[in-house]
Design a protein around this motif. Structure first.
Motif, mmCIF file in Angstrom:
data_model
loop_
_atom_site.group_PDB
_atom_site.id
_atom_site.type_symbol
_atom_site.label_atom_id
_atom_site.label_comp_id
_atom_site.label_asym_id
_atom_site.label_seq_id
_atom_site.Cartn_x
_atom_site.Cartn_y
_atom_site.Cartn_z
ATOM 1 N N VAL A 293 0.836 -1.204 0.000
ATOM 2 C CA VAL A 293 0.000 0.000 0.000
ATOM 3 C C VAL A 293 0.870 1.252 0.000
ATOM 4 C CG1 VAL A 293 -1.769 1.290 1.235
ATOM 5 C CG2 VAL A 293 -1.879 -1.201 1.153
ATOM 6 N N GLY A 294 1.937 1.255 0.819
ATOM 7 C CA GLY A 294 2.831 2.403 0.859
ATOM 8 C C GLY A 294 3.487 2.665 -0.486
ATOM 9 N N ILE A 295 3.910 1.606 -1.169
ATOM 10 C CA ILE A 295 4.543 1.766 -2.490
ATOM 11 C C ILE A 295 3.533 2.288 -3.506
ATOM 12 C CG2 ILE A 295 5.549 0.476 -4.423
ATOM 13 C CD1 ILE A 295 6.927 -1.305 -2.361
ATOM 14 N N ARG A 296 2.311 1.811 -3.422
ATOM 15 C CA ARG A 296 1.283 2.290 -4.361
ATOM 16 C C ARG A 296 1.067 3.792 -4.188
ATOM 17 N NH1 ARG A 296 -1.684 -0.582 -7.739
ATOM 18 N NH2 ARG A 296 -2.943 1.303 -7.905
ATOM 19 N N PHE A 297 1.024 4.275 -2.958
ATOM 20 C CA PHE A 297 0.834 5.712 -2.749
ATOM 21 C C PHE A 297 2.071 6.499 -3.181
ATOM 22 C CE2 PHE A 297 -2.883 4.598 -0.305
ATOM 23 C CZ PHE A 297 -3.709 5.692 -0.510
ATOM 24 N N TRP A 298 3.234 5.909 -3.056
ATOM 25 C CA TRP A 298 4.459 6.593 -3.485
ATOM 26 C C TRP A 298 4.457 6.821 -4.989
ATOM 27 C CZ3 TRP A 298 8.397 9.199 -1.432
ATOM 28 C CH2 TRP A 298 9.520 9.428 -2.232
#
Length: 329
Positions: A293-298
């Motif tokens: 999820v963090g990578i997707r938002f990045w």
């Protein structure tokens, strides 16, 4: 007058009355048949309009709260779950109408799919519904034995919107977390859950450090094409920007915070279990999901709406799972 003539006249009168009834029946039936689809489509239209007022809040508030309540009380009856969900939906509708009637002008550019800018209802009708919901919500709170939570939710919604606390990003963050805690505490009363564990006191901090993701998505998907992303003044207040050039730190914080929370909560809540396999699977699963999820938002595109929808779905799934982890294992 003979009996025969009386019978004949009565028969004629009956025949005339029957003919009139048949005529009325033939006129009424097509009209009713035409009205039924209209009535059904009208009901669906208005229900969809109400849902659009609360669509995002259903995933941000209702889904995590109801899932957590059911996880800690697996024997909970369906009737209690429905009652809790109904109470939550009423208060989320109060929250949604209060926010949207005040931001109707800006929503024409930033969120044209919402009920007021989409022409599904008017600003005055929404304002009327907002204030009608206030006594309805209080009455339901009294009915279900949570008057304090109902009053607290009313005050928080009033402070965020009519009192303009929403203009401060800090107050917005604090009050939204407070609203989440109040709504959840009411649901826990519904299900008769009184006890708490030390880990439950960390959940407000979890919400405080992750709820900015909802604003991140708002800034991306509700941005007018002609406006610079980092200069957009949205009705949600001064939400922390998450897109270049000013959102690098915020996106980095999201990228780090979600996996760290996953690791911390899974290790803390499973520290007493005797199954090493369960610990390993829970830690790895929660960590990978938070990292994903963090990578997707990045890497999320600031102009691609579908990307924002997938990101929010992923985040809401992560948020729900890390909260119910202590109860299901």
């Amino acid at each position: 007058m003979s009996l025969a003539s009386v019978v004949v006249k009565a028969g004629r009168a009956f025949a005339v009355a029957r003919a009139e009834l048949n005529k009325a029946h033939n006129i009424f039936n097509p009209t009713l048949a035409a009205l039924v689809p209209y009535i059904l489509s009208s009901i669906v239209f208005h229900l969809n309009t109400l849902f659009l007022f609360i669509a995002s809040d259903v995933y941000a508030y209702l889904l995590p709260i109801i899932s957590y309540a059911w996880a800690i009380s697996p024997s909970l009856s369906l009737s209690r779950v429905v009652s809790a969900a109904f109470w939550l939906l009423l208060h989320l509708l109060q929250y949604g109408t209060a926010t949207q009637y005040l931001s109707a002008t800006k929503d024409k550019l930033t969120a044209p799919h919402l009920p007021i800018p989409a022409g599904r209802t008017t600003k005055s009708h929404t304002e009327t519904l907002r204030w009608l919901l206030l006594p309805v919500c209080l009455a339901q709170s009294l009915r279900y034995g949570v008057p304090i939570q109902g009053m607290a939710a009313m005050v928080i919604i009033l402070a965020l919107n009519e009192l303009k606390f929403i203009k401060s990003w800090l107050m917005t963050a604090l009050l939204r977390v407070a609203l989440f805690v109040v709504l959840e505490s009411a649901v826990l009363v519904f299900i008769g859950h009184r006890s708490s564990t030390p880990i439950t006191y960390l959940y407000p901090l979890l919400a405080l450090t992750t709820f900015h993701v909802h604003d991140s998505n708002t800034l991306r998907t509700r941005r007018p094409a002609a406006s610079p992303v980092h200069k957009l003044d949205l009705p949600i207040g001064k939400a922390v920007p998450t897109v270049p050039p000013s959102g690098i730190l915020n996106r980095l914080f999201t990228l780090v915070a979600l996996p760290m929370w996953s690791l911390f909560l899974s290790l803390t809540t499973l520290s007493g279990t005797s199954s090493a396999k369960a610990v390993f699977l829970a830690v790895v699963g929660a960590l990978l999901l938070g990292l994903y999820v963090g990578i997707r938002f990045w890497y999320q595109s600031p102009t691609k709406k579908s990307s924002g929808v997938v990101n929010m779905s992923s985040f809401n799934l992560w948020y729900t799972l890390v909260r119910i982890l202590p109860a299901v294992l």
